[in-house]
Design a protein around this motif. Sequence first.
Motif, PDB file in Angstrom:
ATOM      1  N   GLN A  92       0.906  -1.134   0.354  1.00 34.89           N
ATOM      2  CA  GLN A  92       0.200  -0.078   0.192  1.00 34.89           C
ATOM      3  C   GLN A  92       0.758   0.799  -0.035  1.00 34.89           C
ATOM      4  OE1 GLN A  92       0.768  -1.756   2.134  1.00 34.89           O
ATOM      5  NE2 GLN A  92      -0.132  -1.020   4.437  1.00 34.89           N
ATOM      6  N   LYS A 137      -4.490   3.201   1.812  1.00 39.95           N
ATOM      7  CA  LYS A 137      -5.251   1.833   2.271  1.00 39.95           C
ATOM      8  C   LYS A 137      -6.463   0.914   1.415  1.00 39.95           C
ATOM      9  CE  LYS A 137      -5.435   4.173   6.981  1.00 39.95           C
ATOM     10  NZ  LYS A 137      -3.879   3.017   7.170  1.00 39.95           N
ATOM     11  N   SER A 161     -14.068   3.402   1.279  1.00 40.69           N
ATOM     12  CA  SER A 161     -15.294   2.639   0.640  1.00 40.69           C
ATOM     13  C   SER A 161     -16.860   3.132   0.039  1.00 40.69           C
ATOM     14  CB  SER A 161     -15.001   1.100   1.138  1.00 40.69           C
ATOM     15  OG  SER A 161     -15.578   1.418   2.668  1.00 40.69           O
TER      16      SER A 161
HETATM   17  N1  LIG Z   1     -11.939   5.102   5.107  1.00 44.77           N
HETATM   18  C1  LIG Z   1     -11.513   3.972   4.944  1.00 44.77           C
HETATM   19  C2  LIG Z   1     -10.680   3.239   5.788  1.00 44.77           C
HETATM   20  C3  LIG Z   1      -9.494   2.158   4.520  1.00 44.77           C
HETATM   21  C4  LIG Z   1      -8.766   0.934   5.504  1.00 44.77           C
HETATM   22  O1  LIG Z   1      -8.401   1.969   6.197  1.00 44.77           O
HETATM   23  N2  LIG Z   1      -8.588  -0.038   4.827  1.00 44.77           N
HETATM   24  C5  LIG Z   1      -7.821  -0.958   5.721  1.00 44.77           C
HETATM   25  C6  LIG Z   1      -8.391  -2.643   5.479  1.00 44.77           C
HETATM   26  S1  LIG Z   1     -10.147  -2.324   6.047  1.00 44.77           S
HETATM   27  C7  LIG Z   1      -6.202  -0.929   5.152  1.00 44.77           C
HETATM   28  O2  LIG Z   1      -6.395  -0.976   3.658  1.00 44.77           O
HETATM   29  N3  LIG Z   1      -5.352  -1.115   6.020  1.00 44.77           N
HETATM   30  C8  LIG Z   1      -4.184  -0.883   5.452  1.00 44.77           C
HETATM   31  C9  LIG Z   1      -2.860  -0.091   6.364  1.00 44.77           C
HETATM   32  O3  LIG Z   1      -3.655   0.586   6.840  1.00 44.77           O
HETATM   33  O4  LIG Z   1      -1.800  -0.206   6.006  1.00 44.77           O
HETATM   34  C10 LIG Z   1     -12.046   3.550   3.589  1.00 44.77           C
HETATM   35  O5  LIG Z   1     -13.683   3.594   3.979  1.00 44.77           O
HETATM   36  O6  LIG Z   1     -12.071   2.919   2.768  1.00 44.77           O
END
Ligand SMILES: N[C@@H](CCC(=O)N[C@@H](CS)C(=O)NCC(=O)O)C(=O)O
Length: 228
Positions: free
Chosen positions: A38, A51, A65
Amino acid sequence: MLKFYYSGAPNPTKVALFLEEAGLQYDAIPVDTRKGEQHKPDFLAINPNAKLPAIVDGDATVFDSSAILMYLAEKTGKFLPAKSDKARGELLSWMFFVSSGVGPYFGQSVHFRNYAPEKIAYAINRYTFEGHRHAGILDARLGKHKYMLGDTYTIVDMNVWGWARLLPNVVGEGAWDKYKNLKRLTDEVSARPAAQRASALKDRHKFKTEMDAEALAAMFPHMQQKVA
Ligand SMILES: N[C@@H](CCC(=O)N[C@@H](CS)C(=O)NCC(=O)O)C(=O)O
């Protein structure tokens, strides 16, 4: 073809659900967050927030999302409530409630319960409390309506489902005895063929499963930096 950047985590899985429900063609591109993919420049050009999920649809790039669900629903005209100011007000309110409340509080609760190097009682109590509070608000809503916006299955239900599946990890065992209306919706959505395909998507690619030092550094970079 629409490019869908994803991992098997809750936020990408809601978007996978929409893509499957709507029958859209898409190219699923794995981004392995436990390997730090990422943070690579090519992905940061798509989502500077590093993310998942993100999509590239022609010349449109969308990340977050809830934004992606709104974009796809408006583009296809699918999984939206009937057109009225009242319904639009409810749609926006519940979409923002999930993105600014449910997602962050549930995520922090999972973090402090499972990943924080120290068990900080104050943090665990605060986020478990907020997890319960948000689950209770959803549950009360679903006690009055079949779906979050009434009689019709919409992107709000998809948005809720992404995180609600993990409720026992957020507030602990016994969660489903307490939030029966939320369980009803979660079970109903999980039983849909599109939800089963969305949940199985992660098995198409080999994601790293170990939460080792590389994964911790990639996903929780604050662990290596003292800023306060
Ligand atoms: N507000 C964002 C949050 C995205 C998010 O936190 N994604 C997580 C997976 S659920 C992620 O990619 N985490 C990896 C990281 O933080 O490095 C959304 O709703 O898409």
